[in-house]
Scaffold this motif. Structure first.
Motif, mmCIF file in Angstrom:
data_model
loop_
_atom_site.group_PDB
_atom_site.id
_atom_site.type_symbol
_atom_site.label_atom_id
_atom_site.label_comp_id
_atom_site.label_asym_id
_atom_site.label_seq_id
_atom_site.Cartn_x
_atom_site.Cartn_y
_atom_site.Cartn_z
ATOM 1 N N ALA A 198 -8.663 2.498 -7.380
ATOM 2 C CA ALA A 198 -7.145 1.095 -6.504
ATOM 3 C C ALA A 198 -7.553 0.409 -7.576
ATOM 4 C CB ALA A 198 -7.891 0.718 -5.076
ATOM 5 N N GLN A 199 -8.535 -0.740 -7.943
ATOM 6 C CA GLN A 199 -8.784 -1.125 -8.827
ATOM 7 C C GLN A 199 -7.525 -1.350 -10.119
ATOM 8 O OE1 GLN A 199 -11.979 -3.013 -10.405
ATOM 9 N NE2 GLN A 199 -11.738 -4.746 -10.331
ATOM 10 N N ASP A 200 -7.282 0.347 -10.769
ATOM 11 C CA ASP A 200 -6.522 0.517 -11.633
ATOM 12 C C ASP A 200 -5.363 0.219 -11.438
ATOM 13 O OD1 ASP A 200 -8.639 0.355 -13.364
ATOM 14 O OD2 ASP A 200 -8.989 3.009 -13.259
ATOM 15 N N GLU A 201 -5.261 0.944 -10.404
ATOM 16 C CA GLU A 201 -3.727 0.740 -9.866
ATOM 17 C C GLU A 201 -3.144 -0.488 -9.243
ATOM 18 O OE1 GLU A 201 -0.461 2.541 -5.571
ATOM 19 O OE2 GLU A 201 -2.846 3.225 -6.025
ATOM 20 N N ALA A 260 5.282 -3.801 7.422
ATOM 21 C CA ALA A 260 4.141 -3.917 6.661
ATOM 22 C C ALA A 260 3.348 -3.483 6.082
ATOM 23 C CB ALA A 260 3.094 -3.726 8.244
ATOM 24 N N THR A 261 3.867 -2.814 5.523
ATOM 25 C CA THR A 261 3.105 -1.353 4.218
ATOM 26 C C THR A 261 4.591 -2.268 3.068
ATOM 27 O OG1 THR A 261 2.796 0.593 5.286
ATOM 28 C CG2 THR A 261 3.505 1.166 2.907
ATOM 29 N N THR A 262 5.899 -2.725 3.336
ATOM 30 C CA THR A 262 6.115 -3.008 1.587
ATOM 31 C C THR A 262 5.689 -4.431 2.239
ATOM 32 O OG1 THR A 262 8.183 -1.723 3.376
ATOM 33 C CG2 THR A 262 8.505 -3.753 1.481
ATOM 34 N N MET A 263 5.401 -5.531 2.449
ATOM 35 C CA MET A 263 4.858 -6.608 1.891
ATOM 36 C C MET A 263 3.491 -6.454 1.731
ATOM 37 S SD MET A 263 7.245 -8.246 2.919
ATOM 38 C CE MET A 263 6.474 -9.923 3.525
ATOM 39 N N TYR A 264 2.853 -5.907 2.272
ATOM 40 C CA TYR A 264 1.225 -5.727 1.453
ATOM 41 C C TYR A 264 1.512 -5.144 0.257
ATOM 42 C CZ TYR A 264 -3.202 -4.001 0.900
ATOM 43 O OH TYR A 264 -4.083 -3.643 0.402
ATOM 44 N N LEU A 265 2.336 -4.238 0.118
ATOM 45 C CA LEU A 265 2.258 -3.719 -1.599
ATOM 46 C C LEU A 265 3.269 -5.236 -2.263
ATOM 47 C CD1 LEU A 265 3.395 -0.364 -0.404
ATOM 48 C CD2 LEU A 265 1.480 -1.367 -1.692
ATOM 49 N N GLY A 283 2.164 -8.018 -2.048
ATOM 50 C CA GLY A 283 1.081 -9.361 -1.909
ATOM 51 C C GLY A 283 0.455 -8.721 -2.768
ATOM 52 N N MET A 284 0.209 -7.223 -3.320
ATOM 53 C CA MET A 284 -0.178 -6.453 -4.363
ATOM 54 C C MET A 284 0.046 -6.837 -5.476
ATOM 55 S SD MET A 284 -3.798 -6.137 -2.876
ATOM 56 C CE MET A 284 -4.517 -4.838 -3.361
ATOM 57 N N GLY A 285 1.090 -7.214 -5.906
ATOM 58 C CA GLY A 285 1.878 -6.936 -7.205
ATOM 59 C C GLY A 285 2.676 -5.628 -6.796
ATOM 60 N N SER A 286 2.718 -4.520 -6.271
ATOM 61 C CA SER A 286 3.370 -3.237 -6.591
ATOM 62 C C SER A 286 4.470 -3.158 -6.909
ATOM 63 C CB SER A 286 2.751 -2.357 -5.421
ATOM 64 O OG SER A 286 3.004 -1.305 -5.617
ATOM 65 N N VAL A 287 4.532 -2.207 -8.073
ATOM 66 C CA VAL A 287 5.922 -2.049 -8.303
ATOM 67 C C VAL A 287 6.675 -0.472 -7.447
ATOM 68 C CG1 VAL A 287 5.973 -2.737 -10.437
ATOM 69 C CG2 VAL A 287 5.805 -0.294 -9.902
ATOM 70 N N HIS A 288 5.231 -0.053 -7.231
ATOM 71 C CA HIS A 288 6.138 0.755 -5.737
ATOM 72 C C HIS A 288 5.304 0.847 -4.467
ATOM 73 C CE1 HIS A 288 5.541 3.219 -9.155
ATOM 74 N NE2 HIS A 288 3.999 2.155 -9.440
ATOM 75 N N LEU A 289 7.090 -0.238 -4.246
ATOM 76 C CA LEU A 289 7.290 -0.231 -3.080
ATOM 77 C C LEU A 289 7.675 0.573 -1.857
ATOM 78 C CD1 LEU A 289 8.809 -3.660 -3.614
ATOM 79 C CD2 LEU A 289 6.345 -3.158 -2.603
ATOM 80 N N LYS A 290 8.077 1.638 -2.082
ATOM 81 C CA LYS A 290 8.617 2.146 -1.000
ATOM 82 C C LYS A 290 7.530 3.947 -0.952
ATOM 83 C CE LYS A 290 13.580 2.751 -1.818
ATOM 84 N NZ LYS A 290 14.864 3.411 -2.099
ATOM 85 N N LYS A 291 6.737 3.578 -0.956
ATOM 86 C CA LYS A 291 4.889 3.951 -1.612
ATOM 87 C C LYS A 291 4.785 4.820 -0.200
ATOM 88 C CE LYS A 291 -0.097 4.410 -2.855
ATOM 89 N NZ LYS A 291 -0.993 3.487 -3.126
ATOM 90 N N GLU A 292 5.143 4.083 0.720
ATOM 91 C CA GLU A 292 5.295 4.519 2.208
ATOM 92 C C GLU A 292 5.335 5.902 2.478
ATOM 93 O OE1 GLU A 292 3.566 4.525 5.174
ATOM 94 O OE2 GLU A 292 3.899 2.779 5.135
ATOM 95 N N PHE A 293 7.015 5.857 1.734
ATOM 96 C CA PHE A 293 7.884 7.713 2.045
ATOM 97 C C PHE A 293 7.379 8.679 0.820
ATOM 98 C CE2 PHE A 293 10.521 3.852 3.427
ATOM 99 C CZ PHE A 293 10.522 4.337 4.502
ATOM 100 N N THR A 294 6.956 7.701 -0.281
ATOM 101 C CA THR A 294 6.431 9.796 -1.014
ATOM 102 C C THR A 294 4.968 9.416 -0.869
ATOM 103 O OG1 THR A 294 5.693 7.442 -2.609
ATOM 104 C CG2 THR A 294 8.049 8.273 -2.841
ATOM 105 N N THR A 295 3.987 9.519 -0.215
ATOM 106 C CA THR A 295 3.100 9.512 0.600
ATOM 107 C C THR A 295 2.427 10.221 1.396
ATOM 108 O OG1 THR A 295 2.402 7.318 -0.861
ATOM 109 C CG2 THR A 295 0.150 8.480 0.326
#
Length: 399
Positions: free
Chosen positions: A237-240, A374-379, A381-393
Motif C-alpha cells: 500500500a505504501q508503494d502504491e 465514497a471510494t472515489t473521494m477516498y482515492l 484524498g490518497m493521491g491515487s491516479v486510479h479513481l476508477k479502481k472500484e470498477f476494475t477490482t
C-alpha cells in the motif's frame, strides 16, 4: 455449512483481530467465519489507514472465509446504526451466530442489560433527554442514564467501555431485526481500544499501531503486532499510495471543501447540528493543519469522534436528506472469499435474502452509488491516479 459472523474495520489487521476470528470459530463451532468490514471511511469518522482491498486481503490471509462490505451509510454512523447495518448483513447472508470482542468477556451481562433497557425504554429515553438538556455530550448522557437504571450492578454490562457499547448495540440490532443468530462474545485481550503501543506485548490496538506509524515508526517496526502478510500488504500500500489514510493527509481537500461550501451549505450535511457549521467554517479559515483545526472545534458538547463523522460527510457530500432516505442495507457486496467462502456462497446463494453483488457496475441503487462515490473521494484524498479502481477490482479470491 455453519457460519459465524463478525463486524470489523481492520484498520489495519493485527494479531488481536486474528485472535478474535480464531476464537469466534472455536466458540461457535462454525465451519467458516464471515466478516462484515467497513469500506473506505470508518465509524470514528476517519479515512481508513489503507484501502478496503488491502484490508480484505489481510483478512483472507489470516483465515477469514468471506469479507463483505458494510455500506458507507452504516460504516460512518453512530454505534446503534453501525450495528444495525452489520447485523442485518450477517443475518441476510445466513450466519448462525455472531461474535464480538468485549471488555466484559461473557454474554449474560449484555442480555441482562438488553432486557432492562427494553423494559425501561420510556424511562431511559426521558433520562437521556433530561441529561442532554444539561449541556453534556450525547455519549455522556447515555452513560449517565444507563448508570441511573443499573446502579452499577455487576450482572449488567459495563457500557463505559467502547467494545461493550458496540456489543450491546449488536444484540439490540439483532433483537429489533428478529434475527435467530446466536450472540457470542470473547474477552478482549492485550491493549484497549484507544491504547498506545506497549513494548513487549504481541497485541496492540489498531489505534496504537496507526499512532506509532505516524510518529515515525516504519512498517517493519510494527511486525511484532501484526501478521507477516499484513506487514507485506502495508508495504504494498505504501508503494502504491506513498501515504496512509489520515485526516492530516486529507485536510487540504477537506479544508477546500469547507471553505467553498460555507456555513449555509455545511449545515445540510449529515450530523451537522446546533449551529456548529459556523465554527467549522471559521476554524477552517484559521487552521492550516488538521490537529489545529480539530482543537478549535471539539468541546464537551461535541466529541472528536462526532465532529470527525460530520467532517466525513462534509468531505463526501453526504447530506441529512440522503441519510434519512436509507432504512436498511439493500445488497451484500462481496469483497473477497476463500475456498470455503466460495463453497458457502454456492451452497447458500438461493437463501441469501439480499442481492449478492460482486461488481461495482451492479451497484445501481442510491446506497451502492454512495459507496462508489465514497471510494472515489477516498482515492482522491490518497493521491491515487486510479479513481476508477472500484470498477476494475474484482472480489479477491484466496484459494
Amino acid at each position: 455449512m455453519k457460519a459465524v459472523g463478525i463486524i470489523v474495520e481492520y484498520n489495519p489487521f493485527h494479531n488481536g483481530h486474528r485472535h478474535h476470528a480464531e476464537q469466534a470459530r472455536i466458540s461457535s463451532g462454525a465451519d467458516l467465519v464471515i466478516a462484515v468490514m467497513s469500506g473506505q471511511f470508518l465509524q470514528r469518522g476517519e479515512p481508513a489507514f489503507t484501502d478496503k482491498w488491502k484490508r480484505t486481503q489481510m483478512a483472507l490471509d489470516a483465515g477469514i472465509d468471506l469479507v463483505i462490505e458494510l455500506p458507507y451509510v452504516y460504516a460512518t454512523a453512530q454505534a446503534a446504526d453501525f450495528a444495525k447495518g452489520g447485523i442485518a448483513l450477517l443475518d441476510a447472508i445466513g450466519c448462525d451466530s455472531f461474535c464480538f470482542g468485549s471488555e466484559q468477556g461473557t454474554i449474560d451481562p449484555f442480555l441482562n442489560s438488553l432486557q432492562l433497557l427494553t423494559e425501561q425504554s420510556d424511562n431511559y429515553q426521558q433520562l437521556i433527554h433530561d441529561a442532554i438538556q444539561t449541556g453534556i455530550s450525547y455519549p455522556k448522557a447515555l452513560n449517565n442514564s444507563y448508570l441511573t437504571l443499573t446502579g452499577k450492578q455487576p450482572n449488567f454490562a459495563d457500557l463505559t467501555q467502547p467494545n461493550n457499547i458496540l456489543g450491546f448495540h449488536y444484540l439490540e440490532a439483532a433483537q429489533n431485526l428478529g434475527s435467530s443468530m446466536k450472540p457470542l462474545t470473547i474477552q478482549r485481550i492485550g491493549a484497549n481500544y484507544h491504547d498506545s503501543i506497549e513494548t513487549g506485548l504481541p497485541i496492540a490496538s489498531a489505534t496504537g499501531i496507526r499512532e506509532a506509524f505516524f510518529k515515525g515508526d516504519s512498517v517493519d517496526e510494527l511486525s511484532t503486532y501484526m501478521p507477516e502478510s499484513s506487514i507485506a500488504l502495508l508495504k504494498k500500500a505504501q508503494d502504491e499510495y506513498s501515504c496512509f489514510g489520515s485526516w492530516e493527509q486529507f485536510y487540504p481537500l477537506l479544508r477546500f471543501t469547507i471553505l467553498r461550501a460555507g456555513p449555509e451549505q455545511i449545515k445540510h450535511y449529515a450530523e451537522v447540528t446546533e449551529g456548529i457549521e459556523n465554527l467549522i467554517y471559521q476554524s477552517a479559515k484559521t487552521a492550516d493543519n488538521f490537529e489545529s483545526f480539530i482543537s478549535l472545534v471539539k468541546s464537551k458538547r461535541f466529541t472528536r469522534t462526532r465532529i470527525q463523522r460530520m467532517l466525513t460527510h462534509i468531505y463526501t457530500g453526504f447530506t441529512w436528506s440522503m441519510l434519512r432516505s436509507f432504512d436498511s442495507p439493500t445488497y451484500v457486496r462481496l469483497l473477497g472469499m476463500s475456498n470455503s467462502g466460495k463453497h458457502y456462497l454456492n451452497h447458500k446463494k438461493k437463501n441469501i435474502t439480499l442481492p449478492l453483488i460482486s461488481r461495482a457496475a451492479d451497484l445501481g441503487d442510491p446506497m451502492g452509488k454512495l459507496d462508489i462515490h465514497a471510494t472515489t473521494m477516498y482515492l482522491q484524498g490518497m493521491g491515487s491516479v486510479h479513481l476508477k479502481k472500484e470498477f476494475t477490482t474484482p472480489p479477491i479470491y484466496r484459494g
